[in-house]
Design a protein around this motif. Structure first.
Motif, mmCIF file in Angstrom:
data_model
loop_
_atom_site.group_PDB
_atom_site.id
_atom_site.type_symbol
_atom_site.label_atom_id
_atom_site.label_comp_id
_atom_site.label_asym_id
_atom_site.label_seq_id
_atom_site.Cartn_x
_atom_site.Cartn_y
_atom_site.Cartn_z
ATOM 1 N N ALA A 239 -11.488 10.955 5.945
ATOM 2 C CA ALA A 239 -9.978 10.400 6.438
ATOM 3 C C ALA A 239 -10.726 8.830 6.938
ATOM 4 O O ALA A 239 -9.733 8.511 7.441
ATOM 5 C CB ALA A 239 -9.781 10.667 8.388
ATOM 6 N N LEU A 240 -11.777 8.564 6.830
ATOM 7 C CA LEU A 240 -12.548 7.502 6.979
ATOM 8 C C LEU A 240 -11.305 5.696 6.615
ATOM 9 O O LEU A 240 -11.273 4.838 7.377
ATOM 10 C CB LEU A 240 -14.206 7.190 7.252
ATOM 11 C CG LEU A 240 -14.922 8.247 7.256
ATOM 12 C CD1 LEU A 240 -16.337 7.843 6.523
ATOM 13 C CD2 LEU A 240 -15.060 7.042 9.253
ATOM 14 N N ALA A 241 -11.113 6.324 5.144
ATOM 15 C CA ALA A 241 -10.209 5.238 4.169
ATOM 16 C C ALA A 241 -9.200 4.655 5.145
ATOM 17 O O ALA A 241 -7.978 3.751 5.544
ATOM 18 C CB ALA A 241 -9.999 5.410 3.606
ATOM 19 N N SER A 242 -8.432 5.841 5.836
ATOM 20 C CA SER A 242 -7.049 5.633 6.592
ATOM 21 C C SER A 242 -7.128 5.822 8.370
ATOM 22 O O SER A 242 -5.774 5.562 8.883
ATOM 23 C CB SER A 242 -6.308 6.624 5.948
ATOM 24 O OG SER A 242 -6.782 7.629 6.538
ATOM 25 N N PHE A 243 -7.911 6.391 8.882
ATOM 26 C CA PHE A 243 -7.801 6.485 10.255
ATOM 27 C C PHE A 243 -8.059 5.151 11.084
ATOM 28 O O PHE A 243 -7.044 4.912 12.021
ATOM 29 C CB PHE A 243 -9.663 6.934 10.833
ATOM 30 C CG PHE A 243 -10.030 6.381 11.251
ATOM 31 C CD1 PHE A 243 -10.640 5.813 12.322
ATOM 32 C CD2 PHE A 243 -10.980 5.857 9.883
ATOM 33 C CE1 PHE A 243 -11.893 5.485 12.844
ATOM 34 C CE2 PHE A 243 -12.512 4.489 10.491
ATOM 35 C CZ PHE A 243 -12.176 3.933 11.598
ATOM 36 N N GLU A 244 -8.500 4.349 11.166
ATOM 37 C CA GLU A 244 -7.515 2.997 10.930
ATOM 38 C C GLU A 244 -6.046 2.489 10.886
ATOM 39 O O GLU A 244 -5.369 1.619 12.648
ATOM 40 C CB GLU A 244 -8.525 1.338 10.824
ATOM 41 C CG GLU A 244 -10.353 1.694 11.344
ATOM 42 C CD GLU A 244 -10.763 0.826 10.683
ATOM 43 O OE1 GLU A 244 -11.315 0.097 11.913
ATOM 44 O OE2 GLU A 244 -12.113 0.449 9.619
ATOM 45 N N SER A 245 -5.779 2.515 10.272
ATOM 46 C CA SER A 245 -4.432 2.387 9.661
ATOM 47 C C SER A 245 -4.013 2.974 10.660
ATOM 48 O O SER A 245 -2.447 3.015 10.832
ATOM 49 C CB SER A 245 -3.875 2.029 8.769
ATOM 50 O OG SER A 245 -4.393 3.248 7.735
ATOM 51 N N ASP A 246 -3.911 4.508 10.401
ATOM 52 C CA ASP A 246 -3.450 5.487 11.206
ATOM 53 C C ASP A 246 -3.153 5.405 12.919
ATOM 54 O O ASP A 246 -1.705 5.540 13.507
ATOM 55 C CB ASP A 246 -3.575 6.648 11.401
ATOM 56 C CG ASP A 246 -3.668 7.425 9.567
ATOM 57 O OD1 ASP A 246 -2.775 7.163 8.351
ATOM 58 O OD2 ASP A 246 -4.502 8.275 8.802
ATOM 59 N N LEU A 247 -3.944 5.423 12.844
ATOM 60 C CA LEU A 247 -4.296 5.158 14.885
ATOM 61 C C LEU A 247 -4.143 3.374 14.979
ATOM 62 O O LEU A 247 -4.039 2.691 16.414
ATOM 63 C CB LEU A 247 -5.737 5.604 15.621
ATOM 64 C CG LEU A 247 -6.445 7.165 14.911
ATOM 65 C CD1 LEU A 247 -7.234 7.529 14.990
ATOM 66 C CD2 LEU A 247 -4.758 7.408 16.051
ATOM 67 N N GLY A 248 -4.366 2.416 13.946
ATOM 68 C CA GLY A 248 -3.716 1.060 14.894
ATOM 69 C C GLY A 248 -5.005 1.034 15.753
ATOM 70 O O GLY A 248 -6.515 0.496 15.257
ATOM 71 N N GLU A 249 -4.732 0.259 17.425
ATOM 72 C CA GLU A 249 -5.628 -0.428 18.107
ATOM 73 C C GLU A 249 -6.258 1.199 18.458
ATOM 74 O O GLU A 249 -7.239 0.969 19.503
ATOM 75 C CB GLU A 249 -5.029 -1.316 19.606
ATOM 76 C CG GLU A 249 -3.372 -0.150 19.938
ATOM 77 C CD GLU A 249 -2.973 -1.086 21.181
ATOM 78 O OE1 GLU A 249 -2.004 -0.593 21.786
ATOM 79 O OE2 GLU A 249 -2.547 -2.276 21.068
ATOM 80 N N ARG A 250 -5.665 1.564 18.596
ATOM 81 C CA ARG A 250 -6.095 3.530 19.304
ATOM 82 C C ARG A 250 -7.618 4.120 18.401
ATOM 83 O O ARG A 250 -7.784 4.846 18.492
ATOM 84 C CB ARG A 250 -5.858 4.141 19.446
ATOM 85 C CG ARG A 250 -4.578 4.218 20.460
ATOM 86 C CD ARG A 250 -3.271 4.772 20.478
ATOM 87 N NE ARG A 250 -2.578 5.974 19.916
ATOM 88 C CZ ARG A 250 -2.642 6.491 19.592
ATOM 89 N NH1 ARG A 250 -3.889 7.151 19.040
ATOM 90 N NH2 ARG A 250 -1.834 6.296 18.569
ATOM 91 N N ALA A 251 -8.187 3.298 17.389
ATOM 92 C CA ALA A 251 -9.269 3.906 16.321
ATOM 93 C C ALA A 251 -9.770 2.438 16.987
ATOM 94 O O ALA A 251 -9.733 1.888 17.237
ATOM 95 C CB ALA A 251 -8.698 3.090 15.602
ATOM 96 N N VAL A 252 -11.265 3.348 16.300
ATOM 97 C CA VAL A 252 -12.817 2.667 17.283
ATOM 98 C C VAL A 252 -13.854 2.581 15.878
ATOM 99 O O VAL A 252 -14.337 3.482 15.158
ATOM 100 C CB VAL A 252 -13.548 4.088 18.712
ATOM 101 C CG1 VAL A 252 -14.647 3.151 18.745
ATOM 102 C CG2 VAL A 252 -12.193 3.946 19.560
ATOM 103 N N ASN A 253 -13.901 1.487 16.051
ATOM 104 C CA ASN A 253 -15.076 1.219 14.754
ATOM 105 C C ASN A 253 -16.251 -0.064 15.050
ATOM 106 O O ASN A 253 -15.533 -1.018 15.321
ATOM 107 C CB ASN A 253 -14.326 0.995 13.181
ATOM 108 C CG ASN A 253 -15.349 0.244 12.032
ATOM 109 O OD1 ASN A 253 -17.308 0.988 12.369
ATOM 110 N ND2 ASN A 253 -14.671 0.756 11.155
#
Length: 520
Positions: free
Chosen positions: A253-267
């Motif tokens: 899921a690393l390729a898509s988690f930031e776009s899927d979660l938006g500002e709720r993604a943590v990296n």
């Protein structure tokens, strides 16, 4: 009463492939304003892994058990998101001089069985952890206290009770970061009940932290562990809402988690270092031959390509043995070129090693199959195989505990994956516990007097800049010997539900659960 529960479950149980981070619904309100369905309200479900050992602070030096211990125990200090230490059980910690500290504990703090936390609880716990016959993995953390011995049972004579809430610590040599260490789990206190039956205590521990086990059967081995709010804990305010939080996005899921979660993604960067270790006694890896082969294997690994393709840029190729979030980190150490992909040099070094003793067999990297490591191990093995023209592959073991049993008993016959999530935010923590002679987490039994002398001099220095310079010199020794092969630094990759606020991840990649609140 409404109870807040954490269910620390295995990652396979979370359904993270679809990144569904829904919170659990609370019960309805009764006439008196309290909540029905209290046991299912305000549940935080987060990922974890089965602890390797019973939940005894000095017996736990891995992330799965450490995450739980940090929830159910509280130490003298805790760490803010950026790693700044703040007093927790301690009212005051005074560094009288580089070898002597005085600790005063806050009064009126309790274990969940009702026993008050006093100086004795720390002194007794530390003595138990240091006792040679108890064979605790974290005994190394008491090495600097007067009276410590690796070879025989010896009381820590450097610990002296002044009164019920005050004790002093006398060190056998200067340790400039000792006060900073005191938030690590090895230094947690234990209640008197622990010493009645330590094995039973490890299955159902009694702590003094923000959470406690939710009764008998709370720890369902290999499934989950249920924790509830400790109403007597006097630390930071606990959560007031419902949320699922995850701190380990799987590779798929690393390729898509930031776009899927938006500002709720943590990296974000974290104090986590990944490597694999080649034990000093493996055939072809001793002496000059071993030094050549380790360097050749390191230069055969295309870290840039692997971190980009496998981890989608959520890892950073390592240039040292520590972490960029720790003060004193450097990306320009002498000898760091051995960590760069250089296939031509790798082949040349391998040939020099073959001139000493021709290579035979297969190079393997052991890993636990329950931890999501197969993709990167395969990628690293293929990089080694394609560059050096040898057979190389992964060697999976079903569980983390099975892998660690072989590592701890020194019966493993291959290289094996290793890594380090910092215990406290200090450069020394990445070096001493892992590579000092006889250190508790020195899985490859590495020993080099030059390295030992440099870190000993560094930890004795009261000048942080001078200490860090010595630690950097010590790392140059490691870059020559490569007791472990640094791979990359890990970002914490996670996310959370849209119904919550104040979600923050700390310097060591762990969510600060006590800060989380539910959005209205």
């Amino acid at each position: 009463m409404k109870r807040n529960k954490i269910a620390l479950s295995g990652i396979a149980l979370l359904g993270v492939g679809g990144l569904t981070l829904a919170g659990c619904a609370g019960g309805g309100s009764t006439d008196d304003g309290t909540d029905e369905g209290a046991t299912s309200a305000a549940i935080i479900t987060t990922n974890g892994s089965e602890p390797e050992n019973p939940l005894i602070p000095t017996a736990t030096n891995e992330v799965g058990g450490g995450k739980i211990l940090d929830a159910i125990f509280a130490g003298l200090v805790s760490y803010e998101a950026d790693g700044t230490p703040v007093n927790d059980m301690a009212e005051e910690i005074t560094v009288d001089d580089p070898q002597n500290l005085t600790v005063k504990i806050k009064e009126g703090q309790y274990f969940t069985d009702g026993e008050e936390v006093t100086a004795d609880n720390f002194i007794n716990a530390w003595n138990y952890g240091a006792l040679a016959s108890n064979a605790q993995y974290n005994s190394y953390f008491f090495e600097d206290i007067e009276g410590f011995s690796y070879d025989e049972d010896s009381e820590l004579t450097g610990l002296e009770q002044v009164d019920d809430y005050t004790f002093t610590i006398a060190l056998n040599k200067p340790a400039s970061d000792f006060a900073l260490r005191l938030g690590y789990s090895a230094y947690y206190p234990l209640p008197d009940a622990a010493f009645e039956d330590m094995a039973a205590f490890g299955e159902n521990p009694i702590g003094n932290g923000p959470y406690m086990l939710d009764g008998e059967g709370a720890w369902q081995h290999d499934v989950q562990i249920d924790l509830v709010k400790n109403e007597d804990y006097q630390g930071a305010d606990l959560l007031g809402g419902t949320v699922d939080v995850i701190d380990a996005i799987p590779p798929s899921a690393l390729a898509s988690f930031e776009s899927d979660l938006g500002e709720r993604a943590v990296n974000q960067p974290a104090a986590v270092f990944q490597s694999f270790t080649i034990a000093q006694n493996l055939p072809h890896f001793e002496g000059e031959e071993g030094q050549l082969r380790r360097a050749a294997i390191s230069m055969a690994i295309n870290r840039d390509e692997i971190t980009e393709t496998i981890f989608q840029g959520t890892r950073t190729p390592a240039s040292d043995f520590t972490s960029p979030v720790i003060d004193g980190w450097s990306d320009s150490l002498e000898g760091a070129e051995v960590l760069e992909y250089n296939p031509e040099q790798a082949v040349e070094l391998w040939a020099q090693a073959d001139a000493i003793s021709p290579w035979e067999g297969t190079f393997q990297i052991a890993y636990n199959a329950d931890g999501g490591h197969d993709q990167w191990v395969d990628a690293v093995s293929n990089s080694i195989k394609n560059t050096l023209g040898i057979e190389a592959s992964g060697a999976p073991y079903p569980t983390f505990a099975e892998l660690r049993e072989l590592v701890n008993s020194r019966t493993i016959t291959t290289a094996f994956r290793t890594g380090w999530q910092a215990d406290y935010p200090g450069l020394y923590n990445f070096l001493g516990p892992l590579y000092a002679s006889n250190a508790g987490s020195n899985d490859g039994d590495y020993s080099n007097p030059e390295f030992d002398d440099l870190i000993a001099e560094g930890i004795s220095s009261t000048d942080p800049a001078a200490a860090n310079e010595l630690f950097q010199q010590a790392q140059s020794v490691l870059l020559q010997d490569l007791p472990a092969l640094p791979l990359w630094y890990s970002n914490v990759t996670g996310g959370y539900a849209e119904t919550v606020e104040n979600v923050e991840f700390g310097w060591n990649s762990v969510p600060l659960y006590h800060q989380i609140t539910k959005a209205e």
